[in-house]
Design an enzyme around this catalytic site. Structure first.
Site, PDB file in Angstrom:
ATOM      1  N   LYS A  23       0.847  -1.189   0.000  1.00 20.62           N
ATOM      2  CA  LYS A  23       0.000   0.000   0.000  1.00 20.62           C
ATOM      3  C   LYS A  23       0.883   1.239   0.000  1.00 20.62           C
ATOM      4  O   LYS A  23       1.717   1.421   0.892  1.00 20.62           O
ATOM      5  CB  LYS A  23      -0.898   0.002   1.238  1.00 20.62           C
ATOM      6  CG  LYS A  23      -1.701   1.288   1.430  1.00 20.62           C
ATOM      7  CD  LYS A  23      -2.421   1.303   2.780  1.00 20.62           C
ATOM      8  CE  LYS A  23      -3.076   2.654   3.053  1.00 20.62           C
ATOM      9  NZ  LYS A  23      -3.704   2.704   4.399  1.00 20.62           N
ATOM     10  N   ASP A  70      -2.400  10.597   3.216  1.00 18.13           N
ATOM     11  CA  ASP A  70      -3.800  10.205   3.399  1.00 18.13           C
ATOM     12  C   ASP A  70      -4.533  11.233   4.251  1.00 18.13           C
ATOM     13  O   ASP A  70      -4.403  11.260   5.472  1.00 18.13           O
ATOM     14  CB  ASP A  70      -3.879   8.827   4.061  1.00 18.13           C
ATOM     15  CG  ASP A  70      -5.315   8.361   4.239  1.00 18.13           C
ATOM     16  OD1 ASP A  70      -6.195   8.894   3.538  1.00 18.13           O
ATOM     17  OD2 ASP A  70      -5.550   7.456   5.065  1.00 18.13           O
ATOM     18  N   LYS A 110     -10.127  12.987   7.795  1.00 21.32           N
ATOM     19  CA  LYS A 110      -9.684  12.576   9.125  1.00 21.32           C
ATOM     20  C   LYS A 110      -9.894  13.710  10.129  1.00 21.32           C
ATOM     21  O   LYS A 110      -9.775  14.881   9.772  1.00 21.32           O
ATOM     22  CB  LYS A 110      -8.205  12.190   9.096  1.00 21.32           C
ATOM     23  CG  LYS A 110      -7.903  10.927   8.327  1.00 21.32           C
ATOM     24  CD  LYS A 110      -6.420  10.623   8.368  1.00 21.32           C
ATOM     25  CE  LYS A 110      -6.098   9.374   7.575  1.00 21.32           C
ATOM     26  NZ  LYS A 110      -6.657   8.157   8.193  1.00 21.32           N
ATOM     27  N   ASP A 146     -11.958   7.070   3.602  1.00 19.02           N
ATOM     28  CA  ASP A 146     -10.765   6.872   4.416  1.00 19.02           C
ATOM     29  C   ASP A 146     -10.415   5.392   4.542  1.00 19.02           C
ATOM     30  O   ASP A 146      -9.409   5.036   5.140  1.00 19.02           O
ATOM     31  CB  ASP A 146     -10.950   7.503   5.801  1.00 19.02           C
ATOM     32  CG  ASP A 146      -9.637   7.641   6.550  1.00 19.02           C
ATOM     33  OD1 ASP A 146      -8.579   7.704   5.889  1.00 19.02           O
ATOM     34  OD2 ASP A 146      -9.657   7.679   7.788  1.00 19.02           O
ATOM     35  N   GLU A 152      -9.322   3.662   2.130  1.00 14.75           N
ATOM     36  CA  GLU A 152      -8.812   3.711   0.755  1.00 14.75           C
ATOM     37  C   GLU A 152      -7.708   2.706   0.475  1.00 14.75           C
ATOM     38  O   GLU A 152      -7.514   2.276  -0.663  1.00 14.75           O
ATOM     39  CB  GLU A 152      -8.313   5.126   0.446  1.00 14.75           C
ATOM     40  CG  GLU A 152      -6.891   5.442   0.845  1.00 14.75           C
ATOM     41  CD  GLU A 152      -6.620   5.339   2.346  1.00 14.75           C
ATOM     42  OE1 GLU A 152      -5.498   5.022   2.736  1.00 14.75           O
ATOM     43  OE2 GLU A 152      -7.552   5.582   3.155  1.00 14.75           O
ATOM     44  N   ARG A 164      -7.408  -0.408   1.156  1.00 20.67           N
ATOM     45  CA  ARG A 164      -7.900  -1.686   0.639  1.00 20.67           C
ATOM     46  C   ARG A 164      -8.299  -1.579  -0.830  1.00 20.67           C
ATOM     47  O   ARG A 164      -8.291  -2.582  -1.551  1.00 20.67           O
ATOM     48  CB  ARG A 164      -9.055  -2.181   1.512  1.00 20.67           C
ATOM     49  CG  ARG A 164     -10.298  -1.317   1.493  1.00 20.67           C
ATOM     50  CD  ARG A 164     -11.207  -1.589   2.688  1.00 20.67           C
ATOM     51  NE  ARG A 164     -10.615  -1.114   3.935  1.00 20.67           N
ATOM     52  CZ  ARG A 164     -11.177  -1.267   5.131  1.00 20.67           C
ATOM     53  NH1 ARG A 164     -12.358  -1.867   5.247  1.00 20.67           N
ATOM     54  NH2 ARG A 164     -10.586  -0.819   6.214  1.00 20.67           N
TER      55      ARG A 164
END
Length: 508
Positions: A270, A275, A282, A352, A354, A356
């Site tokens: 990943k 992020d 977040k 969030d 993301e 996966r």
């Protein structure tokens, strides 16, 4: 990079800034560890008493400095704690040596040369001490202005040279152990650099460029899919995550091949270079360290390069799923449906979640080559941190024996890991009325839900494991052992060890 050599020189006659010895915690006080006999002799056999007077107990990570005895060409003795004295006839474990060497190397920042006289019974000990010292000497100062030396660590440059006393420079096993320690440590430290690099300088494009340079240097085949190629190929997960950012996503494929290989491993990482959570932003206080959300890709990248440098007799393919997850007018929204590379559709309930999504595309791409096993690595869920804390990563998989082998490999190299289940009843929570599957399920057991989601994108009949490294990938506390503050490089050594075991035929 700090240099590492073996030496048969006697401790008193070696010129260095310091000599490192081990001290253990005994029942009646500190005990001088093997390797320090010459130093103890120079103190008339009273070194343990001197250390105790100075407050040393031999506890793990403890550092005690004292002047070198008369006749030594080194001015300083640094005694580092090894923890409890081993039981009768037992040896000091490699992880204890690794940690002690790391502590000593960090304590000697600013020194040019140090001789390590820690317990060294065989080549494995030499490798562990060398690895620990090289990892402990790590420093990330690319963005600091330290006056005359921009590479200095708080004004002190990292320890420049490490000499392992008691080693056998001409012995093949010892030489191989040192070469392995250097290759693995240098690549692991490279992964730390990537994790620590701020996101304004590390985005999917620049990460891919770094991978291209390393691939060229080490004879690794590389393919980089940019946003246009991803669109043409139908990589809806990676594109969906990266759609809100001006920095377009990439999928990088690194292929190391050996003419003697009988097995093929695929590693998937990943690589969210930053992020924000996307539209599902977040909360305050959770953004500051999100440059580390590409730690899985950094670990995969480092492991593939290390395998190439070591010439392992196994084919290793690394897949780096790189994107930046940002909120904007073009970002994926909660409620959107993405068509993944596999053809499955995913309803995005939370942007969030993301990691996966990018991993799903990369897992399916890796599956098309039908490797013998796939291992993905990701800073995937806060739930795993709640479950296992900040120093242990969870391992899930579709094969219990393979999962157990990975846990054992991780423990062997000093990376705490724990086997986690994939309870079938949690799969139902990801059912979607709109798409084939949703990217969210039940809140409780969220780390396991994420693993179940990823399993949906692994090709049929392929052995697979998932490493959720959300806890140990980034150390926000103080340094310990050979682990620095910031990026840790966790999982690199586990992946390299898996490749070694596979090459040797020890995993079936």
């Amino acid at each position: 990079m700090t240099a590492l050599t073996l030496s048969t020189s006697a401790a008193p006659g070696l010129r260095a800034d310091a000599i490192v010895i081990g001290v253990a915690k005994g029942a009646k006080g500190p005990v001088v560890a093997p390797g320090a006999e010459a130093v103890d002799k120079a103190y008339d056999g009273r070194l343990a008493g001197v250390l105790e007077t100075l407050g040393a107990s031999g506890g793990e990570g403890e550092v005690t400095k004292l002047p070198a005895p008369s006749g030594f060409k080194t001015p300083l003795v640094l005694a580092v704690g090894l923890g409890a004295v081993p039981e009768k006839d037992a040896e000091y474990g490699t992880e204890a040596l690794r940690k002690a060497a790391g502590v000593a190397a960090r304590a000697l920042a600013g020194s040019k040369k140090a001789a390590f006289a820690l317990p060294l019974d065989d080549a494995a000990d030499a490798g562990a001490i060398g690895e620990g010292a090289l990892l402990g000497a790590y420093s990330f100062d690319a963005y600091k202005d330290n006056g005359k030396d921009p590479k200095a660590k708080n004004g002190k440059a990292p320890l420049a040279e490490i000499v392992l006393l008691g080693g056998k420079p001409r012995d093949k096993a010892y030489k191989a152990a040192v070469e392995r320690a250097v290759a693995v440590s240098e690549e692991l430290n490279r992964s730390r650099d990537l994790v620590n690099t701020p996101p304004n300088d590390l985005n999917p494009e620049s990460f891919a460029a770094i991978a291209q340079a390393a691939a060229k240097e080490h004879g690794i085949k590389i393919q980089v899919l940019d946003d246009k190629a991803l669109t043409k190929g139908g990589y809806g997960g990676i594109l969906g995550v990266g759609s809100g950012s001006a920095a377009t996503p990439r999928l990088v494929k690194l292929s190391y091949t050996s003419s003697k290989a009988k097995k093929h491993l695929a590693f998937v990482g990943k690589g969210i270079t930053y992020d924000s959570g996307g539209i599902s932003l977040k909360p305050a206080g959770h953004n500051e360290t999100m440059k580390c959300d590409m730690a899985g890709a950094a670990s995969v990248f480092a492991a593939v390069v290390a395998a190439a440098r070591l010439g392992l007799e196994v084919n290793v393919t690394g897949w780096l799923a790189l994107a930046e997850n940002m909120p904007s007018g073009s970002a994926t929204r909660p409620g959107d449906v993405l068509r993944m590379y596999s053809g499955k559709t995913v309803e995005v309930l939370n942007t969030d979640a993301e990691g996966r999504l990018v991993l799903a595309d990369a897992l399916w791409a890796a599956s098309q080559e039908k490797p013998d096993a796939i291992v993905d690595v990701a800073t995937l869920t806060g739930a795993m941190v709640l479950a296992l804390g900040n120093r242990t990563f969870g391992i899930m998989g579709n094969d219990d024996a393979f999962r157990a082998a990975l846990v054992e490999a991780a423990e062997e190299v000093g990376e705490p890991a724990w086997p986690m289940p994939l309870p079938e009843h949690l799969r139902k929570g990801m059912d979607s009325a709109t798409a084939d599957i949703a990217n969210m399920g039940e809140r409780m057991g969220g780390g396991l839900v994420a693993g179940l989601f990823l399993r949906e994108f692994v090709g049929e009949g392929i052995t697979w494991a998932h490493l959720d490294i959300a806890g140990p990938a980034f150390n926000e506390g103080g340094p310990f052992g050979y682990t620095p503050k910031g990026g840790t490089g966790t999982a690199v050594r586990t992946l390299v060890r898996l490749a070694e075991l596979t090459a040797a035929g020890d995993l079936g």
